[in-house]
Scaffold this active site. Structure first.
Site, PDB file in Angstrom:
ATOM      1  N   GLY A 129       0.828  -1.197   0.000  1.00  0.00           N
ATOM      2  CA  GLY A 129       0.000   0.000   0.000  1.00  0.00           C
ATOM      3  C   GLY A 129       0.862   1.247   0.000  1.00  0.00           C
ATOM      4  O   GLY A 129       0.721   2.129  -0.848  1.00  0.00           O
ATOM      5  N   ASP A 130       1.780   1.316   0.932  1.00  0.00           N
ATOM      6  CA  ASP A 130       2.691   2.456   1.019  1.00  0.00           C
ATOM      7  C   ASP A 130       3.607   2.541  -0.197  1.00  0.00           C
ATOM      8  O   ASP A 130       3.769   3.610  -0.801  1.00  0.00           O
ATOM      9  CB  ASP A 130       3.550   2.338   2.283  1.00  0.00           C
ATOM     10  N   LEU A 131       4.235   1.430  -0.538  1.00  0.00           N
ATOM     11  CA  LEU A 131       5.223   1.462  -1.613  1.00  0.00           C
ATOM     12  C   LEU A 131       4.582   1.751  -2.961  1.00  0.00           C
ATOM     13  O   LEU A 131       5.153   2.452  -3.792  1.00  0.00           O
ATOM     14  CB  LEU A 131       5.988   0.135  -1.655  1.00  0.00           C
TER      15      LEU A 131
END
Length: 402
Positions: free
Chosen positions: A181-183
């Site tokens: 999600g973050d990456l």
């Protein structure tokens, strides 16, 4: 100082395509910091702005730690400078405006509707700094019923469907091993920033970019999404299996698991030859991929029965000789000791002022055969405050619209 296991003299003179670009990083945790770290790898000057008390929360996301900070912080912040500023104070806001006057890009992940997002409102920033490219990263995007919701990576993986596609078919939902999600949001943010800088080279004007952990998940569904759009059937987790190809998953050998990736019918025939299963090769149900997908359980059972008779090393050697894609499943200690990793120069060592030599993963794109060097270790909190901001008396705050 940076060193690699395969030192490349050309890297010492590598300036990077973003040399001369100044980035003010107001983000924290992972998505924004990963994006700005990548910009630093590409040559940009990145100034990370942190709160004087504790800084980026990931500095405390340990153990393990190296020096005063958790290794989680070290993972996404090399190549940057750190200054400490209280963004909610008038003095701090004036300091940021001074930085923005000489900056090209600002990256932030203020919660939608928060006081900081209102303080650093893009319309006001654009009026004062029309050249700025502003990237805003949120959990769920700037519109919709979830726009004001906070979110961490696992929340995005849950809401965005990734957890429903990860794990064994009959098992509990699982998050991906990477913080996708973050990456994902960080990577799409990088693409947006570089694109906006390219457009600014023609127009002279910056722009406001937004992306989110949720949007990144939707974009990365790719074939899972189009499968669903085509037939309306709810996709579900397949373990290591592939929704469109069979066999394409992990299988048990005599000593461990390994993967086989059959992308066409010719490879299927070669596989059957190497495992000495001519009966599978001539089975009318299995000669085409569509039939193998329809009979997934049969293929898995037959291959598992046969592959258990030999070791991973022997199977991979046999398949390599025949051009059948297969590989052992490596753990990270094995990956970072692998001669392939060393040959690519993907791991570099930098000197940290308190932790000493520190290994870092480098940027995964070469430029004319040169790997961008990791220029400096992740900064200690506020290490560059005096150099960048000076120690003059606090300036009189000036609102962005003045």
């Amino acid at each position: 100082m940076t060193t690699t296991d395969t030192a490349d003299p050309a890297a010492d003179s590598f300036t990077g395509p973003l040399t001369g670009v100044r980035v003010i990083d107001l983000s924290k945790i992972l998505a924004g910091p990963y994006a700005t770290m990548s910009l630093a790898d590409l040559g940009a000057e990145v100034i990370k702005v942190e709160h004087p008390e504790g800084g980026d929360p990931t500095r405390a996301w340990g153990p393990p730690t190296l020096g005063a900070d958790a290794t989680y912080f070290h993972a996404a912040n090399h190549g940057k400078k750190s200054v400490t500023i209280d963004l909610k104070s008038d003095h701090g806001q004036a300091q940021v405006y001074e930085l923005l006057a000489g900056a090209d890009v600002i990256v932030e992940n203020f919660r939608p509707g928060s006081s900081l997002q209102q303080i650093f409102d893009y319309q006001e920033l654009a009026a004062r700094f029309p050249h700025l490219v502003v990237l805003h990263i949120s959990a769920f995007g700037d519109d919709g019923p979830l726009r004001d919701e906070p979110g961490y990576d696992m929340v995005a993986q849950a809401r965005g469907g990734l957890m429903s596609l990860t794990g064994e078919a009959e098992g509990p939902p699982m998050k991906a091993g990477f913080a996708m999600g973050d990456l994902g949001a960080g990577l799409f943010g990088i693409i947006g920033i570089v694109s906006a800088l390219f457009e600014r080279s023609r127009t002279g004007r910056g722009q406001y970019l937004t992306t989110s952990l949720y949007e990144g998940q939707l974009a990365l569904h790719v074939n899972w999404a189009t499968n669903y759009f085509a037939d309306g059937n709810r996709p579900h987790a397949l373990g290591s299996g592939h929704p469109n190809l069979v066999p394409y998953q992990a299988y048990p050998a005599a000593d461990d698991y390994f993967v086989i990736a059959i992308g066409n019918d010719s490879l299927w025939q070669k596989l059957c030859t190497q495992i000495e299963r001519p009966d599978l090769a001539v089975d009318d149900r299995l000669q085409e991929n569509r039939g193998r997908v329809a009979h997934r359980e049969l293929v898995e059972a037959e291959l598992s029965r046969t592959l258990r008779t030999n070791t991973v090393e022997n199977w991979c050697a046999k398949f390599s000789e025949a051009g059948v894609p297969a590989a052992p499943i490596k753990h990270l200690d094995e990956v970072y000791a692998d001669p392939q990793t060393e040959a690519l120069g993907m791991v570099q060592t930098v000197d940290h002022p308190s932790a000493g030599p520190m290994r870092q993963v480098a940027f995964p794109v070469n430029f004319n055969g040169v790997r961008p060097p990791v220029r400096s270790a992740p900064p200690e909190l506020g290490a560059d405050t005096d150099d960048i901001l000076g120690v003059e008396d606090p300036p009189t705050p000036t609102p962005p619209g003045a």
